[in-house]
Design a protein around this motif. Structure first.
Motif, mmCIF file in Angstrom:
data_model
loop_
_atom_site.group_PDB
_atom_site.id
_atom_site.type_symbol
_atom_site.label_atom_id
_atom_site.label_comp_id
_atom_site.label_asym_id
_atom_site.label_seq_id
_atom_site.Cartn_x
_atom_site.Cartn_y
_atom_site.Cartn_z
ATOM 1 N N GLY A 210 45.625 37.384 49.089
ATOM 2 C CA GLY A 210 46.093 36.552 50.183
ATOM 3 C C GLY A 210 47.139 37.229 51.048
ATOM 4 N N HIS A 211 47.353 38.534 50.819
ATOM 5 C CA HIS A 211 48.330 39.298 51.586
ATOM 6 C C HIS A 211 47.629 40.408 52.373
ATOM 7 N N GLU A 212 48.206 40.746 53.497
ATOM 8 C CA GLU A 212 47.704 41.846 54.321
ATOM 9 C C GLU A 212 48.545 43.089 54.066
ATOM 10 N N ILE A 213 47.894 44.213 53.831
ATOM 11 C CA ILE A 213 48.589 45.481 53.581
ATOM 12 C C ILE A 213 48.754 46.216 54.906
ATOM 13 N N THR A 214 49.987 46.563 55.251
ATOM 14 C CA THR A 214 50.248 47.284 56.498
ATOM 15 C C THR A 214 51.025 48.566 56.199
ATOM 16 N N PHE A 215 50.891 49.530 57.097
ATOM 17 C CA PHE A 215 51.580 50.814 56.969
ATOM 18 C C PHE A 215 52.519 50.977 58.167
ATOM 19 N N SER A 222 55.536 60.515 59.322
ATOM 20 C CA SER A 222 54.515 61.043 58.422
ATOM 21 C C SER A 222 54.389 60.266 57.117
ATOM 22 N N TYR A 223 55.435 59.567 56.716
ATOM 23 C CA TYR A 223 55.448 58.864 55.434
ATOM 24 C C TYR A 223 55.764 57.390 55.683
ATOM 25 N N PRO A 224 54.760 56.518 55.526
ATOM 26 C CA PRO A 224 54.952 55.115 55.910
ATOM 27 C C PRO A 224 55.586 54.251 54.829
ATOM 28 N N LEU A 225 56.118 53.128 55.278
ATOM 29 C CA LEU A 225 56.469 52.036 54.384
ATOM 30 C C LEU A 225 55.217 51.187 54.185
ATOM 31 N N ILE A 226 54.893 50.901 52.939
ATOM 32 C CA ILE A 226 53.733 50.061 52.637
ATOM 33 C C ILE A 226 54.240 48.628 52.471
ATOM 34 N N LYS A 227 53.771 47.736 53.325
ATOM 35 C CA LYS A 227 54.270 46.364 53.335
ATOM 36 C C LYS A 227 53.166 45.371 53.000
ATOM 37 N N LEU A 228 53.562 44.291 52.343
ATOM 38 C CA LEU A 228 52.661 43.188 52.057
ATOM 39 C C LEU A 228 53.095 41.985 52.886
ATOM 40 N N LEU A 229 52.212 41.520 53.738
ATOM 41 C CA LEU A 229 52.507 40.380 54.596
ATOM 42 C C LEU A 229 51.575 39.233 54.231
ATOM 43 N N LYS A 230 52.149 38.067 54.066
ATOM 44 C CA LYS A 230 51.348 36.892 53.731
ATOM 45 C C LYS A 230 50.423 36.564 54.885
ATOM 46 N N LYS A 231 49.125 36.443 54.575
ATOM 47 C CA LYS A 231 48.162 36.114 55.621
ATOM 48 C C LYS A 231 48.383 34.677 56.106
ATOM 49 N N LYS A 232 48.311 34.516 57.437
ATOM 50 C CA LYS A 232 48.479 33.204 58.025
ATOM 51 C C LYS A 232 47.175 32.433 57.917
ATOM 52 N N GLY A 233 47.263 31.202 57.448
ATOM 53 C CA GLY A 233 46.070 30.375 57.344
ATOM 54 C C GLY A 233 45.611 29.877 58.698
ATOM 55 N N LYS A 234 44.329 29.640 58.828
ATOM 56 C CA LYS A 234 43.785 29.147 60.092
ATOM 57 C C LYS A 234 44.202 27.705 60.319
ATOM 58 N N LYS A 235 44.582 27.433 61.537
ATOM 59 C CA LYS A 235 45.001 26.081 61.899
ATOM 60 C C LYS A 235 43.792 25.151 61.947
ATOM 61 N N LYS A 236 43.980 23.954 61.437
ATOM 62 C CA LYS A 236 42.913 22.955 61.467
ATOM 63 C C LYS A 236 43.082 22.075 62.696
ATOM 64 N N HIS A 237 42.020 21.871 63.408
ATOM 65 C CA HIS A 237 42.086 21.046 64.611
ATOM 66 C C HIS A 237 41.593 19.638 64.274
#
Length: 237
Positions: A210-215, A222-237
């Motif tokens: 449920g998390h997105e991996i970003t660099f 040249s050397y990234p930080l590896i981050k875990l971001l909580k994925k945003k849920g889709k809004k219900k209409h």
């Protein structure tokens, strides 16, 4: 890792001291040149200046080598982290149409086949480095140790690099990357060890998915930080 070993081998050759007989001749030649340039004046100040320059060069070379070792640890940590995240399904890359892995390897390492030391890396050794037989949690633990080792090495390098601003700046950037990735891995392991609702004894990777991996390359290009971001849920209409 092989490429870092090549670079460190080059540094060892460059920093190798002269044989005593050639060092003696070289020192005599330098002394003669300085005497000619200074109009025959040797002086104590010249000797002190020479000692200061020698200490500065020694400290610089030592810090430079330590930073190279730290880069190798960070690179190993990032690579192992990616392997772990891929294995548990949290990170996926698109397949690139460059042919087989072996063909890609041969093209990339072709230029290094002429080197005598270190020994040329084989494709089998390259495949073994992927550590496919190890579980993702073990790989994350190995990556964490790599970043922690980098922190120790960089701290030692920074203490010796005060006379070289470039090494000092680079060391501080790499230290932020190593610290940030250590914290990120601690958070990743905590998420992986979180049991699903209703079954406190079971460990699953579902929460990690449920998390997105970003660099993030904002600190070091040249050397990234590896981050875990909580994925945003889709809004219900």
């Amino acid at each position: 890792e092989y490429l870092f070993n090549v670079r460190l081998q080059q540094k060892a050759v460059v920093q190798r001291p002269m044989e005593p007989k050639w060092q003696k001749k070289f020192d005599a030649l330098v002394k003669q040149c300085r005497r000619n340039n200074n109009g025959g004046a040797g002086g104590e100040s010249s000797k002190k200046s020479k000692r200061r320059r020698g200490k500065k060069q020694s400290a610089s070379a030592s810090a430079d080598t330590l930073i190279m070792e730290a880069k190798k640890e960070i690179c190993r940590g990032i690579y192992t982290t990616i392997q772990a995240l891929q294995k548990c399904g949290a990170l996926k890359f698109k397949e690139l149409p460059f042919g087989s892995d072996e063909l890609t390897f041969q093209h990339r390492f072709k230029e290094f086949s002429q080197l005598q030391t270190p020994t040329m890396l084989s494709f089998k050794q390259y495949e073994d480095l992927k550590l496919k037989h190890l579980p993702s949690r073990t790989l994350l633990g190995m990556a964490y140790k790599g970043f922690e080792s980098a922190k120790i090495i960089i701290s030692a390098a920074i203490s010796r690099a005060s006379v070289v601003p470039a090494d000092l700046l680079q060391g501080r950037e790499l230290l932020k990357v190593a610290k940030g990735n250590s914290l990120s891995l601690m958070w990743t392991q905590k998420i992986m060890n979180s049991p699903p609702p209703g079954n406190p004894k079971q460990k699953t990777n579902q929460e990690l998915l449920g998390h997105e991996i970003t660099f993030d390359f904002s600190i070091q290009k040249s050397y990234p930080l590896i981050k875990l971001l909580k994925k945003k849920g889709k809004k219900k209409h």
